[in-house]
Design a protein around this motif. Structure first.
Motif, short mmCIF file in Angstrom:
data_model
loop_
_atom_site.label_atom_id
_atom_site.label_comp_id
_atom_site.label_asym_id
_atom_site.label_seq_id
_atom_site.Cartn_x
_atom_site.Cartn_y
_atom_site.Cartn_z
N PRO A 294 0.80 -1.23 0.00
CA PRO A 294 0.00 0.00 0.00
C PRO A 294 0.84 1.28 0.00
O PRO A 294 0.30 2.36 -0.26
CB PRO A 294 -0.83 -0.11 1.28
N ALA A 295 2.15 1.17 0.27
CA ALA A 295 2.99 2.37 0.25
C ALA A 295 4.00 2.34 -0.90
O ALA A 295 4.91 3.15 -0.95
CB ALA A 295 3.73 2.51 1.58
N HIS B 193 8.04 8.85 4.83
CA HIS B 193 8.20 8.63 6.25
C HIS B 193 9.67 8.87 6.59
O HIS B 193 10.55 8.36 5.88
CB HIS B 193 7.79 7.20 6.61
N PRO B 194 9.96 9.66 7.63
CA PRO B 194 11.35 10.04 7.85
C PRO B 194 12.29 8.88 8.17
O PRO B 194 13.49 8.97 7.90
CB PRO B 194 11.29 11.03 9.01
N ALA B 195 11.78 7.78 8.71
CA ALA B 195 12.67 6.66 9.02
C ALA B 195 12.64 5.60 7.94
O ALA B 195 13.67 5.25 7.36
CB ALA B 195 12.31 6.06 10.38
N SER B 196 11.47 5.09 7.62
CA SER B 196 11.40 3.98 6.65
C SER B 196 11.61 4.46 5.23
O SER B 196 11.98 3.67 4.37
CB SER B 196 10.04 3.28 6.74
N HIS C 22 2.15 6.66 12.57
CA HIS C 22 2.97 7.56 11.74
C HIS C 22 2.20 8.79 11.30
O HIS C 22 2.76 9.87 11.20
CB HIS C 22 3.49 6.80 10.52
N ALA C 23 0.92 8.62 11.04
CA ALA C 23 0.10 9.73 10.57
C ALA C 23 -1.37 9.34 10.69
O ALA C 23 -1.72 8.21 10.33
CB ALA C 23 0.41 10.04 9.10
#
Lengths: 165, 266
Positions: free
Chosen positions: B118-119, B178-181, B243-244
């Motif tokens: 989905p991402a 996403h800042p990490a993944s 995350h959001a």
């Protein structure tokens, strides 16, 4: 079991492996080439980066069997009898490491970067290209300097350094 | 990883034969999603059919009206291809933002869309560009291909051979990572092909990639950023997680859509 044949650092390497064997496990556990490190084991940290047919890949996320027929280069394959590879020398000169765990992956990524984008690398490009390599010690500044210097040194050495690929 | 039997076909026909109709057989493309899932034992395969030696599934072909990319073509090859850069520069730019350089050296178009994370980025490109997914059995329009979370129209025994992208007049892609993944929290691909305007959203939907029809309507009046002014995406069906939340994702959809149109019209 599956028969796997590849060339590692210019030498033939063959084995009968459990198909689940990852490239990094083959390199470390079977060939005893322990310069390639396992950091996260989830393809995020880049400590396991090696070159497969001239491209930097994460060896924790490639099956050894997939590499059959491939040319693989590890950190052990960069230096030659004359001494360190210019990128390795640049990391030493620029203090581009502290604990050194991430360094083999950093250097393999850096050499691949030079092969893809040339010898004149600006800071932004280097930082972007290091997206898949994590260092928990240095804060990256000296790694970035080392890669820029190593790229220049590779230019000076000319094509001879790329023979190993 | 659970144990599996390994197969290494060299033709698509052999691969399809090995795939058979057994759901316990999995195809291995670039492996950048499948291998991590197998390592976590989230996926189990009785038989693994490795497509990495099937050369006929790789390659990029350009015709005046379309760009056809083989299923086993790596993200890095799409990102660096002069043909892609000329025909659909937004697609090359999108491919250059997937994962990191080492992931792009292995990951493939076919693997990405068959997995339908989905991402993932590619599903939005396929949907917005109105791509046709060509399998060993039939042609499937992108509108009919993506069926939900990790679900596609692919049937047992069916493998993606190539994807054909019609060349758009304009296209753009913007994502908020996403800042990490570094996966897309929200990614929006917009494309304009004569009167056909499509806006596809990835990362946000609880059911995977979807088209934002209100934005498409708004852009039909004029294909400019201003046409999207004041338009707010609905929070219905959006993901809410640590995350959001859905409101934040809805806000990002509008912002990313504008950025994508800006790129397309720059």
């Amino acid at each position: 079991m599956v028969a796997v044949n590849m060339t590692v650092n210019g030498k033939p390497a063959s084995a009968e492996l459990d198909p689940r064997t990852l490239l990094v496990q083959f390199l470390r556990d079977h060939l005893r080439l322990t310069g390639t490190h396992v950091g996260c084991d989830t393809s995020q940290c880049g400590a396991c980066v090696v070159h497969m047919d001239g491209h930097a890949v994460k060896s924790c996320t490639v099956l050894a069997a997939t590499c059959s027929g491939s040319q693989v280069t590890t950190i052990e394959g960069l230096a030659n009898a004359a001494g360190l590879h210019p990128m390795q020398e640049a990391f030493r000169e620029n203090h581009g490491l502290q604990c050194g765990f991430c360094t083999p992956g950093m250097i393999m990524t850096a050499v691949d970067l030079v092969h893809r984008k040339g010898f004149a690398l600006d800071e932004t490009t280097i930082r972007e290209e290091l997206e898949g390599n994590l260092c928990r010690c240095t804060g990256y500044h000296n790694i970035v300097k080392a890669i820029a210097a190593g790229a220049q040194a590779m230019a000076a050495e000319g094509p001879a350094q790329q023979v190993a690929e | 990883m659970y144990a599996f039997d390994y197969h290494r076909p060299t033709t698509a026909r052999q691969a399809a034969g090995l795939l058979g109709k057994d759901e316990d057989v999995r195809l291995l493309a670039g492996g950048q999603s499948l291998l991590p899932m197998m390592k976590l034992r989230l996926v189990q395969a009785g038989d693994l059919v490795d497509l990495n030696a099937v050369d006929e599934l790789r390659g990029i072909a350009r015709s005046p009206r379309s760009l056809t990319i083989g299923a086993m073509t790596r993200h890095a090859e799409v990102a660096d291809s002069p043909d892609v850069a000329e025909a659909i520069p937004a697609l090359a730019a999108m491919a250059s933002t997937i994962g990191d350089p080492a992931v792009r050296a292995m990951g493939t178009l076919g693997g990405s869309i068959a997995n339908n994370d989905p991402a993932a980025d590619y599903p939005s490109a396929c949907l917005a560009l109105g791509a046709t997914i060509v399998t060993n059995k039939r042609k499937i329009e992108a509108d009919d291909f993506f069926k939900g979370l990790f679900e596609t129209a692919l049937e047992p025994g069916e493998l993606v051979v190539k994807v054909s992208f019609p060349v758009p007049a304009k296209a753009g892609y913007a994502k908020f990572r996403h800042p990490a993944s570094r996966f897309a929290l929200v990614g929006v691909f917009v494309a304009k092909r004569s009167a056909d305007i499509r806006v596809a959203v990835t990362g946000a939907g609880a059911n995977g990639v979807f088209r934002w029809l209100e934005a498409e309507e708004a852009l039909k009046a004029r294909f400019i950023v201003k046409s999207l002014d004041g338009l707010v995406a609905s929070t219905d069906g959006l993901n809410s997680d640590i995350h959001a939340d859905a409101e934040y994702r809805a806000h990002l959809i509008a912002v990313m859509a504008k950025r994508a149109v800006q790129q397309a019209t720059a």
